[in-house]
Structures are given as structure tokens and as C-alpha cells.
Scaffold this motif. Sequence first.
Motif, short mmCIF file in Angstrom:
data_model
loop_
_atom_site.label_atom_id
_atom_site.label_comp_id
_atom_site.label_asym_id
_atom_site.label_seq_id
_atom_site.Cartn_x
_atom_site.Cartn_y
_atom_site.Cartn_z
N ALA A 1 1.36 -11.08 8.34
CA ALA A 1 1.03 -12.38 7.74
C ALA A 1 -0.18 -12.29 6.83
O ALA A 1 -0.41 -13.19 6.01
N LEU A 2 -0.97 -11.22 6.94
CA LEU A 2 -2.13 -11.01 6.08
C LEU A 2 -1.78 -10.18 4.85
O LEU A 2 -2.69 -9.65 4.19
N ASP A 3 -0.49 -10.07 4.56
CA ASP A 3 -0.01 -9.36 3.38
C ASP A 3 -0.41 -7.89 3.39
O ASP A 3 -0.88 -7.33 2.40
N ARG A 4 -0.23 -7.27 4.54
CA ARG A 4 -0.53 -5.86 4.69
C ARG A 4 0.72 -5.13 5.17
O ARG A 4 1.47 -5.65 6.00
N LEU A 5 0.91 -3.93 4.65
CA LEU A 5 2.04 -3.09 5.05
C LEU A 5 1.60 -2.16 6.17
O LEU A 5 0.65 -1.39 6.02
N LYS A 6 2.29 -2.24 7.31
CA LYS A 6 1.94 -1.44 8.48
C LYS A 6 3.14 -0.60 8.90
O LYS A 6 4.29 -1.07 8.89
N LEU A 7 2.85 0.65 9.26
CA LEU A 7 3.87 1.56 9.81
C LEU A 7 3.59 1.72 11.29
O LEU A 7 2.59 2.32 11.69
N ILE A 8 4.47 1.17 12.13
CA ILE A 8 4.26 1.14 13.58
C ILE A 8 5.25 2.10 14.22
O ILE A 8 6.47 1.92 14.09
N PRO A 9 4.79 3.13 14.91
CA PRO A 9 5.71 4.06 15.57
C PRO A 9 6.40 3.40 16.76
O PRO A 9 5.82 2.57 17.46
#
Length: 275
Positions: A200-208
Motif C-alpha cells: 500500500a506504500l507503493d513499494r515492490l517487495k519480493l517475499i520468499p
Amino acid sequence: MSYRAADSGNKDIYAELPLINNERLKFHSSTPFIPDYVKGNVSRAVDPSQTYASRVEGRQILLDNPARERKAKKVREEQRLKRASEQARKAAGIMSQEEGKKSGVWKLQKEETKFSLFLPLHSLWLGYMTELLSLPSLPATTGGSPATGLPNTAGMHAKLIKADFHGALITVRRSKNPCLVGHSGIVVHETENAFKVITALDRLKLIPKQNSVFVFAVPLYATPALPPSTSSSSPVPRTVLDMPHIEFELYGNHFCFRAAERAGRKFKHKETIEL
């Protein structure tokens, strides 16, 4: 016509054979080799004659090893089939995983990592869940016990575990890495071992997926495509969390499969799953 080897002593062995009219020449011997060999060398059998009659007589016996396919020929055939499959894939316009990485299909620019841009994808996923789970329509009256409106979750598990999660809103509930706990976002890309989400903070996250437990929500009632947000007085639900929903836990250790592979895979029920 038949010719007996036992009578060869009284005849000229170099004499021409008589003409045979549509008859096959047969040779007979009073001491045939195969029966005598089997009966003479099978010493462990109680009755060698019976063993020959039951296992050898009247059967075709392969006396030589069959012709084996050469390894080089097998390799060439595999390469030919691989080239044919690649040509068929290119003709159909299907992009491989390596080609996708080289072309940068899954790379998002900084201006594209916006949570609002992927809300339509989340809306499509809600409609996909409505059709997949055959969700009922929203009742006209909201009275009554809340438990009466809950669907049969036991029948939903088998469908959800094979469903496509692109567009789902997932949250990390537990993880061996405490820095991942609480991360939430819309899934924009699912690989074999990770979820790529937009927060929601406009960040791209890669979660294993490994060593993590996720939670995702499914609407309780049929959800049409969400209209774009307007400035009207009536609030428009933006995500599944803004409407009646039910939550499910997803164990990443047992979810390390691609979406296409997971659709045709059979999962076994397990009572307890440790993180």
C-alpha cells in the motif's frame, strides 16, 4: 517331402534334391539337439522331460540379445524433439522463462510500482474467486446469526490450493525472518519460491515462500468487478478487506510450486504443519 538324416549313409549326399511341388523341405533327426541338450543339462529338475515339454517345447526362444538403440541415436532423437517443441512454442507466441528475464517482462519501473494501478487486477481476482467458489449473492437483509452466512470452507480448500494468486491480497502472518512479518500487498508475480507484491506504500517487495505463513482473504459473497474510485459520497470498497470476507492461512513450505504446476498437482492432507 521329407529327408531323414539317419538314412544319409545309404545315399549320395552330393546328389541333387528332387523337385518339390509347392512343398516345404523338412529335415528330421532321431536325436534333435535342443531336447537332448535341455534334458541332459537340467540336472536339478525331477523330470527333465516334463520340464522341456512345459517350458521349452513349442515356444520361440530368443538365442541372441536384441538390438539395442545406440546412445548417440537416442540423443539425436531427443534433440530433434526438443527443437520441434521449441519451434511449436515460438509459433504459438509462448515466451520461455529465460526469454522473459532477458526482455524484462517482469521488471517494473519506479513509476509503475503504484498500489492504485493494480487495484483493477485485484478486482479481477475477486471476480475469479466468485466464479471458482460459486459464491452466493449478497442477501437483502443483514439480520440473523453471522455463522449462517459462512460457506462450507472444507470444500473450498481443494479449489483454493490450485487457484491462481495473481491479484490476491496476501499478508505475512508468521515467518522465521521477523523482518517479513506484517508485509502485505497485491501479488503481481508468483514464482516457484517467492511472491512479488505491491504494498500500500507503493513499494515492490519480493517475499520468499520458504519458512513463512501467509494469510489471504476471500469474499463471502459474489463480488462483481469493482468500479473505479469516484468522488461520490458512497464509499466504494477498494480491496477484499473492505467487504465481508473469510481468511485462510497458506503455508509457504508446502506451496513452493509454480502456478501452472500447482493446478495439476495432487496435494495430501496434513493435520499439522510446522513452520
